[in-house]
Write a protein that holds these residues in place. Sequence first.
Motif, PDB file in Angstrom:
ATOM      1  N   ASP A 145     -65.048  15.639  30.809  1.00  0.00           N
ATOM      2  CA  ASP A 145     -64.833  15.121  29.447  1.00  0.00           C
ATOM      3  C   ASP A 145     -63.469  14.467  29.238  1.00  0.00           C
ATOM      4  N   GLU A 146     -62.676  14.337  30.298  1.00  0.00           N
ATOM      5  CA  GLU A 146     -61.393  13.645  30.196  1.00  0.00           C
ATOM      6  C   GLU A 146     -61.537  12.242  30.774  1.00  0.00           C
ATOM      7  N   ASP A 147     -61.073  11.239  30.019  1.00  0.00           N
ATOM      8  CA  ASP A 147     -61.163   9.853  30.479  1.00  0.00           C
ATOM      9  C   ASP A 147     -60.252   9.602  31.672  1.00  0.00           C
ATOM     10  N   ILE A 148     -60.782   8.857  32.644  1.00  0.00           N
ATOM     11  CA  ILE A 148     -59.972   8.330  33.748  1.00  0.00           C
ATOM     12  C   ILE A 148     -59.894   6.824  33.526  1.00  0.00           C
ATOM     13  N   PRO A 149     -58.761   6.297  33.073  1.00  0.00           N
ATOM     14  CA  PRO A 149     -58.677   4.860  32.771  1.00  0.00           C
ATOM     15  C   PRO A 149     -58.728   4.016  34.043  1.00  0.00           C
ATOM     16  N   LEU A 150     -59.625   3.053  34.052  1.00  0.00           N
ATOM     17  CA  LEU A 150     -59.758   2.143  35.183  1.00  0.00           C
ATOM     18  C   LEU A 150     -59.633   0.707  34.714  1.00  0.00           C
ATOM     19  N   THR A 151     -59.067  -0.149  35.563  1.00  0.00           N
ATOM     20  CA  THR A 151     -59.109  -1.578  35.280  1.00  0.00           C
ATOM     21  C   THR A 151     -60.535  -2.069  35.520  1.00  0.00           C
ATOM     22  N   ARG A 152     -60.811  -3.290  35.089  1.00  0.00           N
ATOM     23  CA  ARG A 152     -62.163  -3.842  35.264  1.00  0.00           C
ATOM     24  C   ARG A 152     -62.564  -3.871  36.729  1.00  0.00           C
ATOM     25  N   LYS A 153     -61.675  -4.320  37.606  1.00  0.00           N
ATOM     26  CA  LYS A 153     -62.008  -4.403  39.024  1.00  0.00           C
ATOM     27  C   LYS A 153     -62.141  -3.021  39.652  1.00  0.00           C
ATOM     28  N   GLU A 154     -61.337  -2.059  39.212  1.00  0.00           N
ATOM     29  CA  GLU A 154     -61.465  -0.696  39.727  1.00  0.00           C
ATOM     30  C   GLU A 154     -62.814  -0.105  39.337  1.00  0.00           C
ATOM     31  N   TYR A 155     -63.240  -0.373  38.094  1.00  0.00           N
ATOM     32  CA  TYR A 155     -64.552   0.102  37.646  1.00  0.00           C
ATOM     33  C   TYR A 155     -65.667  -0.530  38.483  1.00  0.00           C
ATOM     34  N   GLU A 156     -65.615  -1.842  38.670  1.00  0.00           N
ATOM     35  CA  GLU A 156     -66.639  -2.531  39.451  1.00  0.00           C
ATOM     36  C   GLU A 156     -66.654  -2.039  40.894  1.00  0.00           C
ATOM     37  N   LEU A 157     -65.461  -1.789  41.423  1.00  0.00           N
ATOM     38  CA  LEU A 157     -65.348  -1.291  42.797  1.00  0.00           C
ATOM     39  C   LEU A 157     -65.983   0.095  42.908  1.00  0.00           C
ATOM     40  N   LEU A 158     -65.698   0.972  41.950  1.00  0.00           N
ATOM     41  CA  LEU A 158     -66.280   2.311  41.970  1.00  0.00           C
ATOM     42  C   LEU A 158     -67.803   2.240  41.844  1.00  0.00           C
ATOM     43  N   LEU A 159     -68.297   1.388  40.949  1.00  0.00           N
ATOM     44  CA  LEU A 159     -69.736   1.232  40.768  1.00  0.00           C
ATOM     45  C   LEU A 159     -70.396   0.754  42.064  1.00  0.00           C
ATOM     46  N   TYR A 160     -69.726  -0.152  42.754  1.00  0.00           N
ATOM     47  CA  TYR A 160     -70.252  -0.661  44.024  1.00  0.00           C
ATOM     48  C   TYR A 160     -70.275   0.442  45.081  1.00  0.00           C
ATOM     49  N   PHE A 161     -69.196   1.228  45.143  1.00  0.00           N
ATOM     50  CA  PHE A 161     -69.154   2.337  46.098  1.00  0.00           C
ATOM     51  C   PHE A 161     -70.251   3.354  45.806  1.00  0.00           C
ATOM     52  N   ILE A 162     -70.440   3.688  44.524  1.00  0.00           N
ATOM     53  CA  ILE A 162     -71.449   4.678  44.158  1.00  0.00           C
ATOM     54  C   ILE A 162     -72.848   4.172  44.505  1.00  0.00           C
ATOM     55  N   GLY A 163     -73.093   2.887  44.253  1.00  0.00           N
ATOM     56  CA  GLY A 163     -74.382   2.305  44.607  1.00  0.00           C
ATOM     57  C   GLY A 163     -74.636   2.284  46.099  1.00  0.00           C
ATOM     58  N   ASN A 164     -73.568   2.427  46.885  1.00  0.00           N
ATOM     59  CA  ASN A 164     -73.688   2.441  48.353  1.00  0.00           C
ATOM     60  C   ASN A 164     -73.105   3.727  48.929  1.00  0.00           C
ATOM     61  N   LYS A 165     -73.197   4.822  48.164  1.00  0.00           N
ATOM     62  CA  LYS A 165     -72.569   6.071  48.602  1.00  0.00           C
ATOM     63  C   LYS A 165     -73.116   6.519  49.956  1.00  0.00           C
ATOM     64  N   ASN A 166     -72.185   7.078  50.741  1.00  0.00           N
ATOM     65  CA  ASN A 166     -72.474   7.568  52.097  1.00  0.00           C
ATOM     66  C   ASN A 166     -72.871   6.455  53.065  1.00  0.00           C
ATOM     67  N   LYS A 167     -72.570   5.217  52.699  1.00  0.00           N
ATOM     68  CA  LYS A 167     -72.777   4.080  53.596  1.00  0.00           C
ATOM     69  C   LYS A 167     -71.444   3.381  53.837  1.00  0.00           C
ATOM     70  N   VAL A 168     -71.258   2.856  55.017  1.00  0.00           N
ATOM     71  CA  VAL A 168     -70.064   2.068  55.298  1.00  0.00           C
ATOM     72  C   VAL A 168     -70.250   0.672  54.715  1.00  0.00           C
ATOM     73  N   VAL A 169     -69.271   0.220  53.912  1.00  0.00           N
ATOM     74  CA  VAL A 169     -69.290  -1.144  53.390  1.00  0.00           C
ATOM     75  C   VAL A 169     -68.062  -1.880  53.935  1.00  0.00           C
ATOM     76  N   THR A 170     -68.260  -3.093  54.354  1.00  0.00           N
ATOM     77  CA  THR A 170     -67.174  -3.861  54.945  1.00  0.00           C
ATOM     78  C   THR A 170     -66.282  -4.458  53.861  1.00  0.00           C
ATOM     79  N   LYS A 171     -65.075  -4.829  54.259  1.00  0.00           N
ATOM     80  CA  LYS A 171     -64.168  -5.523  53.324  1.00  0.00           C
ATOM     81  C   LYS A 171     -64.800  -6.828  52.867  1.00  0.00           C
ATOM     82  N   GLU A 172     -65.488  -7.502  53.776  1.00  0.00           N
ATOM     83  CA  GLU A 172     -66.120  -8.768  53.427  1.00  0.00           C
ATOM     84  C   GLU A 172     -67.202  -8.568  52.357  1.00  0.00           C
ATOM     85  N   ALA A 173     -67.974  -7.488  52.475  1.00  0.00           N
ATOM     86  CA  ALA A 173     -69.020  -7.208  51.493  1.00  0.00           C
ATOM     87  C   ALA A 173     -68.416  -6.903  50.124  1.00  0.00           C
ATOM     88  N   ILE A 174     -67.297  -6.189  50.118  1.00  0.00           N
ATOM     89  CA  ILE A 174     -66.626  -5.871  48.854  1.00  0.00           C
ATOM     90  C   ILE A 174     -66.124  -7.148  48.182  1.00  0.00           C
TER      91      ILE A 174
END
Length: 225
Positions: A145-174
């Motif tokens: 219930d405590e907010d973790i403030p993220l920038t727009r790109k940090e939020y998008e990056l986290l969303l991308y990681f979560i959508g690919n959790k437990n998978k290796v993603v390359t720098k190029e894919a990011i």
Amino acid sequence: MKLLVIEDEREISESICQYFAGEDFLCETAFDYRAAIEMINMNEYVCILLDITLPNGNGLDILKELKKMEKADGVIIISARNSMDDKIKGLETGADDYLVKPFHLPELGARVASIIRRRSFGGKSQIALDHLVLDVFKKTLKLKDEDIPLTRKEYELLLYFIGNKNKVVTKEAIVEHLWGSHIDMLDNYDFIYAHIKNLRKKLVQAGCPDYIKVAYGLGYKFTIH
């Protein structure tokens, strides 16, 4: 997150891109069949907005090509054709949704968001991981219930990681997912390292485990059990 707008009417294409830019999407465009085929061969998109009637070809043939390539991109047909036969044919060919012109952009935005939730997160608007809760609608992150403030790109990056959790993603894919295929990357990935470093720091300082692991020589892996 990246969209492809396949629409030969440039005014409509521009208005769609302007709207989604305000919603923190990257929009790429194709104005005819050949350009569209080239784009889908080179890139991955969270959603493709597809007109049926195109110069040099038909949008339904693009759907068939996506299916043949086993692409996971979501597809919404945006068409002036309002017949039931066209809708059924489009959905049976592989589209996720069908929206008749003229339409309100917020409705199109809601349909895109619905497809992303359904394809990436099982239709959920809130994603819970350990004690983390990511709200896809509000674009917020909370830990107990405590907010973790993220920038727009940090939020998008986290969303991308979560959508690919437990998978290796390359720098190029990011880079491709968050910044699009036209970014001038040169040979320098410092901007990627900086965003990932800041995201990891914020999560750890908030009391999270260090979810983001380096896969040396390959990329990164968001590890969660």
